[in-house]
Design a protein around this motif. Structure first.
Motif, PDB file in Angstrom:
ATOM      1  N   THR A 109      -7.462  21.510  17.328  1.00 20.83           N
ATOM      2  CA  THR A 109      -6.003  21.438  17.311  1.00 20.83           C
ATOM      3  C   THR A 109      -5.413  21.795  18.662  1.00 20.83           C
ATOM      4  OG1 THR A 109      -5.954  21.984  14.955  1.00 20.83           O
ATOM      5  CG2 THR A 109      -3.918  22.317  16.200  1.00 20.83           C
ATOM      6  N   ASP A 110      -6.051  22.716  19.370  1.00 23.29           N
ATOM      7  CA  ASP A 110      -5.542  23.132  20.675  1.00 23.29           C
ATOM      8  C   ASP A 110      -6.071  22.278  21.819  1.00 23.29           C
ATOM      9  OD1 ASP A 110      -3.872  25.499  20.118  1.00 23.29           O
ATOM     10  OD2 ASP A 110      -5.721  26.311  19.293  1.00 23.29           O
ATOM     11  N   LEU A 111      -7.237  21.668  21.636  1.00 22.74           N
ATOM     12  CA  LEU A 111      -7.823  20.882  22.720  1.00 22.74           C
ATOM     13  C   LEU A 111      -7.357  19.429  22.715  1.00 22.74           C
ATOM     14  CD1 LEU A 111     -11.517  22.163  22.822  1.00 22.74           C
ATOM     15  CD2 LEU A 111      -9.485  23.057  23.969  1.00 22.74           C
ATOM     16  N   PHE A 112      -6.863  18.962  21.569  1.00 17.58           N
ATOM     17  CA  PHE A 112      -6.385  17.577  21.484  1.00 17.58           C
ATOM     18  C   PHE A 112      -4.941  17.564  21.021  1.00 17.58           C
ATOM     19  CE2 PHE A 112      -5.488  13.554  19.455  1.00 17.58           C
ATOM     20  CZ  PHE A 112      -5.995  12.635  20.367  1.00 17.58           C
ATOM     21  N   HIS A 113      -4.082  16.922  21.815  1.00 21.61           N
ATOM     22  CA  HIS A 113      -2.680  16.756  21.441  1.00 21.61           C
ATOM     23  C   HIS A 113      -2.208  15.416  21.999  1.00 21.61           C
ATOM     24  CE1 HIS A 113       1.249  18.049  20.080  1.00 21.61           C
ATOM     25  NE2 HIS A 113       1.766  17.656  21.236  1.00 21.61           N
ATOM     26  N   GLY A 114      -2.445  14.363  21.238  1.00 26.75           N
ATOM     27  CA  GLY A 114      -2.148  13.013  21.723  1.00 26.75           C
ATOM     28  C   GLY A 114      -3.250  12.489  22.632  1.00 26.75           C
ATOM     29  N   GLN A 115      -3.745  13.342  23.487  1.00 28.02           N
ATOM     30  CA  GLN A 115      -4.919  13.053  24.294  1.00 28.02           C
ATOM     31  C   GLN A 115      -5.672  14.371  24.481  1.00 28.02           C
ATOM     32  OE1 GLN A 115      -3.426  11.556  28.016  1.00 28.02           O
ATOM     33  NE2 GLN A 115      -2.953  13.576  28.815  1.00 28.02           N
ATOM     34  N   TRP A 116      -6.877  14.278  25.005  1.00 27.77           N
ATOM     35  CA  TRP A 116      -7.661  15.488  25.229  1.00 27.77           C
ATOM     36  C   TRP A 116      -7.088  16.259  26.405  1.00 27.77           C
ATOM     37  CZ3 TRP A 116     -11.148  17.338  21.894  1.00 27.77           C
ATOM     38  CH2 TRP A 116     -11.603  16.460  20.901  1.00 27.77           C
ATOM     39  N   ARG A 117      -6.879  17.548  26.202  1.00 22.78           N
ATOM     40  CA  ARG A 117      -6.340  18.394  27.257  1.00 22.78           C
ATOM     41  C   ARG A 117      -7.447  18.771  28.237  1.00 22.78           C
ATOM     42  NH1 ARG A 117      -2.724  21.581  22.859  1.00 22.78           N
ATOM     43  NH2 ARG A 117      -0.670  20.928  23.581  1.00 22.78           N
TER      44      ARG A 117
ATOM     45  N   ALA B 184     -15.067  13.328  20.016  1.00 19.12           N
ATOM     46  CA  ALA B 184     -14.177  12.410  20.729  1.00 19.12           C
ATOM     47  C   ALA B 184     -14.654  10.972  20.609  1.00 19.12           C
ATOM     48  CB  ALA B 184     -14.090  12.819  22.198  1.00 19.12           C
ATOM     49  N   SER B 185     -15.961  10.769  20.627  1.00 20.26           N
ATOM     50  CA  SER B 185     -16.516   9.425  20.583  1.00 20.26           C
ATOM     51  C   SER B 185     -16.355   8.768  19.213  1.00 20.26           C
ATOM     52  CB  SER B 185     -17.997   9.477  20.968  1.00 20.26           C
ATOM     53  OG  SER B 185     -18.552   8.192  21.012  1.00 20.26           O
ATOM     54  N   TYR B 186     -16.596   9.548  18.168  1.00 25.36           N
ATOM     55  CA  TYR B 186     -16.430   9.021  16.806  1.00 25.36           C
ATOM     56  C   TYR B 186     -14.964   9.013  16.378  1.00 25.36           C
ATOM     57  CZ  TYR B 186     -21.393   8.989  15.445  1.00 25.36           C
ATOM     58  OH  TYR B 186     -22.736   8.710  15.335  1.00 25.36           O
ATOM     59  N   GLY B 187     -14.178   9.993  16.869  1.00 20.11           N
ATOM     60  CA  GLY B 187     -12.867  10.243  16.315  1.00 20.11           C
ATOM     61  C   GLY B 187     -12.998  11.086  15.055  1.00 20.11           C
ATOM     62  N   GLN B 188     -11.876  11.557  14.561  1.00 19.54           N
ATOM     63  CA  GLN B 188     -11.916  12.407  13.373  1.00 19.54           C
ATOM     64  C   GLN B 188     -10.670  12.170  12.542  1.00 19.54           C
ATOM     65  OE1 GLN B 188     -13.864  16.273  13.480  1.00 19.54           O
ATOM     66  NE2 GLN B 188     -11.934  17.205  12.905  1.00 19.54           N
ATOM     67  N   GLN B 189     -10.865  12.066  11.233  1.00 16.89           N
ATOM     68  CA  GLN B 189      -9.760  11.777  10.320  1.00 16.89           C
ATOM     69  C   GLN B 189      -9.612  12.868   9.269  1.00 16.89           C
ATOM     70  OE1 GLN B 189      -7.793   9.100  10.870  1.00 16.89           O
ATOM     71  NE2 GLN B 189      -9.083   8.651  12.650  1.00 16.89           N
ATOM     72  N   ALA B 190      -9.861  14.115   9.649  1.00 16.68           N
ATOM     73  CA  ALA B 190      -9.787  15.222   8.701  1.00 16.68           C
ATOM     74  C   ALA B 190      -8.375  15.359   8.133  1.00 16.68           C
ATOM     75  CB  ALA B 190     -10.199  16.527   9.386  1.00 16.68           C
ATOM     76  N   LYS B 191      -8.264  15.615   6.815  1.00 14.28           N
ATOM     77  CA  LYS B 191      -6.963  15.689   6.154  1.00 14.28           C
ATOM     78  C   LYS B 191      -6.157  16.887   6.609  1.00 14.28           C
ATOM     79  CE  LYS B 191      -8.532  13.317   1.955  1.00 14.28           C
ATOM     80  NZ  LYS B 191      -8.717  13.437   0.496  1.00 14.28           N
ATOM     81  N   GLN B 192      -6.822  17.966   6.993  1.00 19.91           N
ATOM     82  CA  GLN B 192      -6.124  19.205   7.304  1.00 19.91           C
ATOM     83  C   GLN B 192      -5.595  19.264   8.727  1.00 19.91           C
ATOM     84  OE1 GLN B 192      -9.303  18.821   6.686  1.00 19.91           O
ATOM     85  NE2 GLN B 192     -10.622  20.141   7.936  1.00 19.91           N
TER      86      GLN B 192
END
Length: 323
Positions: free
Chosen positions: A153-161, A184-192
Motif C-alpha cells: 500500500t505504501d510502495l505502490f500508489h498509481g505507480q511504484w514509488r 509487480a510483474s504479475y500484478g495483484q487484484q487483492a480485494k482488501q
C-alpha cells in the motif's frame, strides 16, 4: 539533521511463515557432498530454517540455521574432500568456470549459490581466479512469496514509488526485492487493497542473488514480464536495461557507489521507477553515504524501508533538508 517522517505500519515481523518454495530438488546440493556426509546433509535440508552449509578443510561441516548454527559431528573435511567438491561443482572442467572463480562464487541449477575461499591468483592488481579452494559456503535459496504484502500500500500508489530498502546482512533485503519484482510483474487484484496492474520489470542482478539465474535463466519465479541482466556491473546494467528493455520498474541490489547513484538518477529522470537495496542499519548510515539525497538536499527516494536483523521493517518518508 532533519529526521524523516515515520509511516504507521512498520515494525511487525515479515511473514516468513508463509509457504516457502525451493526452486528445484536439493539433490543439486547433495551431489556436491562427499559420501560420508550425504545422509546428514539430506536430513538437514528438510528444514526450512537452514540457510547455509559451510565446508572448511580440517573442520567439521557447519550447518547455519536462521537462529542457530552448529558443527555436524566431529569428522572433518579433508583436502581430498575439497577437491571432490570442486570437481562436482565444475563437472571436472575448471577452465569453463574461470569467470565464476574470479568472482568467488558459483551458481548451481536451482539458484543455490556456493561461495569459495582459497588462494587467489592476481594479475595487474586484479584477481584472475582462485586455486587451492579450501572452504565452501553453500547458500540455500528459497522463494518466499508474500513477504512484500504488508508494504505494498505504501510502495505502490498509481505507480511504484522510488524506494530504498536498507538493512544489515541476512535481514531479508534480497528476498523482499524478489517478491516485489514478482508482484509487480504479475500484478495483484487483492480485494482488501487497491489493485496493482502488471508492469514491465527489469532486474540488474550483478551477483545473481535476486533471480538466481543459471545459464541466463532465472531460477526464481519473477513473473511473466520480468527481464534480468545477470552478472553485469550495476551502473552499466541499469543503463543497459533502461535503454534496451523500457521497464516500468527497475530493481537492483546493494547499491553504494557514486556511479550507482548517478545511474539511479538517470533511470528516474527517464521515468522509470526504481526499488533498490543497500547495506546499513540506520537513516544516519544512508545520510553519511549520501544515498538519500541529491546535491540540493531533495530526497532521491519517495520511501525508505529500514529492516532490522529480525526482518522487521519500518517505512519512512525522507524529507528535504537544507544544504
Amino acid at each position: 539533521m532533519v529526521f524523516p517522517e515515520l509511516i504507521d505500519g512498520g515494525g511487525e515481523e515479515m511473514p516468513y511463515t508463509q509457504k516457502e518454495n525451493t526452486i528445484v530438488s536439493k539433490q543439486t546440493i547433495v551431489a556436491l557432498v562427499p559420501g560420508r556426509f550425504k545422509e546428514n546433509i539430506r536430513v538437514a535440508l528438510r528444514s526450512y530454517d537452514l540457510e547455509e552449509i559451510r565446508f572448511r578443510v580440517n573442520r567439521p561441516p557447519e550447518l547455519v540455521y536462521r537462529n542457530d548454527a552448529y558443527f555436524m559431528g566431529a569428522e572433518t573435511l579433508s583436502t581430498n574432500d575439497a577437491e571432490f567438491i570442486m570437481n562436482q561443482l565444475s563437472q571436472h572442467s575448471l577452465y569453463a568456470f574461470e569467470e565464476e572463480l574470479r568472482n568467488g562464487f558459483l551458481t548451481l541449477a536451482g539458484g543455490h549459490r556456493v561461495g569459495l575461499g582459497g588462494e587467489t591468483i592476481v594479475e595487474n592488481g586484479m584477481v584472475k581466479t582462485l586455486k587451492h579452494v579450501r572452504s565452501f559456503n553453500v547458500r540455500i535459496t528459497r522463494q518466499m512469496n508474500g513477504v512484500a504484502g504488508r508494504y505494498l500500500t505504501d510502495l505502490f500508489h498509481g505507480q511504484w514509488r522510488n524506494t530504498l530498502i536498507v538493512g544489515p546482512p541476512q535481514s531479508g533485503k534480497t528476498t523482499l526485492l524478489r517478491d516485489i519484482a514478482r508482484t509487480a510483474s504479475y500484478g495483484q487484484q487483492a480485494k482488501q487493497m487497491t489493485p496493482i496492474p502488471p508492469r514491465k520489470v527489469a532486474i540488474a542482478d550483478e551477483r545473481s542473488e535476486i533471480a538466481a539465474a543459471f545459464e541466463g535463466v532465472p531460477q526464481h519465479d519473477l513473473g511473466p514480464r520480468t527481464d534480468v541482466l545477470d552478472r553485469c556491473p550495476k551502473a552499466e546494467g541499469m543503463m543497459m536495461l533502461v535503454r534496451a528493455m523500457s521497464p516500468d520498474l527497475l530493481i537492483v541490489d546493494e547499491i553504494g557507489s557514486e556511479r550507482d547513484k548517478s545511474a539511479l538518477r538517470e533511470a528516474m529522470n527517464a521515468g522509470v521507477s526504481v526499488i533498490c537495496s543497500a547495506h546499513g542499519r540506520t537513516v544516519e548510515d544512508m545520510e553519511d553515504r549520501a544515498l538519500l539525497r541529491t546535491s540540493s538536499g531533495r530526497p532521491l527516494f519517495d520511501r525508505l524501508l529500514l529492516l532490522d536483523g529480525n526482518k522487521r521493517g519500518k517505512l519512512i518518508i525522507p524529507k528535504k533538508v537544507s544544504v
